[in-house]
Scaffold this active site. Structure first.
Site, mmCIF file in Angstrom:
data_model
loop_
_atom_site.group_PDB
_atom_site.id
_atom_site.type_symbol
_atom_site.label_atom_id
_atom_site.label_comp_id
_atom_site.label_asym_id
_atom_site.label_seq_id
_atom_site.Cartn_x
_atom_site.Cartn_y
_atom_site.Cartn_z
ATOM 1 N N THR B 39 41.080 42.713 31.594
ATOM 2 C CA THR B 39 40.719 43.949 30.907
ATOM 3 C C THR B 39 41.044 45.157 31.782
ATOM 4 O OG1 THR B 39 38.984 42.829 29.685
ATOM 5 C CG2 THR B 39 38.789 45.221 29.879
ATOM 6 N N LYS B 162 34.528 33.359 32.755
ATOM 7 C CA LYS B 162 34.130 34.661 33.303
ATOM 8 C C LYS B 162 33.158 35.271 32.310
ATOM 9 C CE LYS B 162 35.502 39.304 34.607
ATOM 10 N NZ LYS B 162 36.486 40.388 34.639
#
Lengths: 297, 297
Positions: B39, B162
């Site tokens: 991201t 994650k």
């Protein structure tokens, strides 16, 4: 009046060019334009190369680009540019462009720059961008302030919007503020078709155009007739029958049934086909409405 | 301990291979692994071809694939497969895989099928998938039930997660239920690093690893030391300084300043660079913490 054309897949989940072309031909015969690669097309579940190959299939089949408005807005700037450039090169009437939709809460400055970069790099006077406002899915809304700014800087290129917010007050605000400048407002569902046309709008781009094209196109063509409200109510009943299920899987199940072609029901992950029970319930409910798909190959 | 490596762009907004490789080398020297295309890497703002070119740049520079965990989860099944296959072919330690994130409210059945299709088609025993749970951005969560099902069917391939939910109770549940099976739980921020390690987890994959790598890696290596809580508190202060601004732009502004290389500040739309005032405020706040980036080229 356009429809986000559903994308058929073969048993290996590859886009099926022959079924796709046939369905597009049928939609055109019913009076419906081709907003390929929209939300209901599973457009973002296809790679750019797969989308270009489908556009090429339509071109080779001789379908008129003047009736096409492919979805070309991707997360990556370079993908949006590649796909949009291809669509403009083909002579498509316009493109329907999502904002980049991975990051949420981005600023209007960032969204403006995204559209501006694409417009400047394509640098083609034939580019016509229809903005795609679908906050329930993209989670990245296109504000009235952003439209105003884009229209001021790129008046010839920013051609309109598809409003899939489901919020009529937003559609109304755009009809009042921007449609008089020639900015075409399309409702995102035929539920708002009559109201949009009465408000001076351009029509609708709607999922159920895939299955109920002629009646929707007829209301679009004859919305000033005395029976318009009754026609709208009939459209709403068909829409509601589909909306009781996951829309894309339901559209494909109906096509699979009416075309006697079970392969049509296939969706790409992360979507899932209707269960047997869901499919039966959908078909029963459609039968109760006298629903049919005349002329479907 | 890994970091979603920020992606530098040149003045034409193209990914800059030389700056990227240099930054990756510096991170490795500081003890931080390379979760490229996350991201904070603007990974979804890059095309698949651009990502493959960057991986190739790292390979050509001789960086160790055993320290790489590229993000390879895209909206389109075919894109995820292409990129994942390339990463596995390079010998990357694993891939960090978002679920397809355009459609919202999709079923676990649909998400399971998405991961399953990718795994079956790649069909490589070296494939290690780390799931990427980041509901604030993707808006498509990965449920505990989905993890359980994936682990049961693909125990050697589903390697960990994650967790960028920011919800410690979720991280805790995964640490208790799945880490004992060798499923590696990474916190999505160093804020939870010590708690994750104390809970038996694998570490963290964190944005600020780009700018504060050595102190984060040191806590990871010496978390059983008596001063661990004080070190965690120091990390939190640096994190907070960055979090006061849009994270990606702030990371790049800090690198641009400490590398004396203004081009590093560039982000791709829809993101936007920090304003001059924001940049000054960030640098002032970091200076107050005695922040530095030793050895940055």
């Amino acid at each position: 009046m356009l429809s986000p054309v559903v994308t058929p897949f073969d048993s290996a989940l590859r886009p099926d060019r022959a079924r796709f072309t046939r369905h597009c031909q049928w939609l055109l015969e019913q009076g419906v334009g081709l907003a390929v690669f929209g939300t209901n097309s599973e457009g973002n579940s296809l790679s750019v190369a797969e989308k270009i190959a489908l556009l090429e299939a339509l071109r080779e089949a001789g379908l008129p680009p003047a009736r096409m408005m492919p979805g070309t807005g991707c997360c990556a700037l370079t993908d949006s540019i590649e796909l949009t450039r291809h669509a403009v090169g083909l002579g498509c009437a316009g493109v329907l462009m999502l904002p980049p939709f991975y990051y949420k809460g981005v600023s209007d400055d960032g969204l403006f720059r995204s559209y501006a970069e694409i417009i400047e790099r394509i640098a083609d006077r034939n580019l016509r961008i229809y903005l795609y406002h679908i906050p329930p899915v993209s989670q990245v809304p296109i504000s009235l302030a952003l439209i105003e700014r884009l229209l001021r800087v790129y008046p010839g290129t920013i051609a309109g919007i598809k409003d899939s917010s489901g919020d009529w007050s937003n559609t109304q605000a755009m009809l009042e503020r921007f449609q008089p400048q020639g900015f075409d407002v399309f409702a995102g569902s035929e539920t708002f078709l009559l109201a949009t046309l009465r408000g001076g709008g351009a029509g609708c781009i709607t999922a159920t155009g895939n299955v109920n094209p002629r009646p929707i196109a007829q209301l679009f063509e004859q919305w000033r007739d005395a029976d318009a409200d009754a026609r709208q109510a009939a459209l709403d009943r068909v829409r509601a029958a589909f909306q009781a299920f996951p829309m894309i899987a339901a559209l494909k199940a109906a096509i699979a049934h009416h075309a006697t072609d079970p392969q049509w029901a296939t969706v790409r992950p992360p979507l899932f086909e209707l269960s047997g029970a869901q499919q039966e319930a959908l078909l029963r409910s459609l039968a109760g409405l006298g629903f049919s798909m005349p002329g479907l190959a």
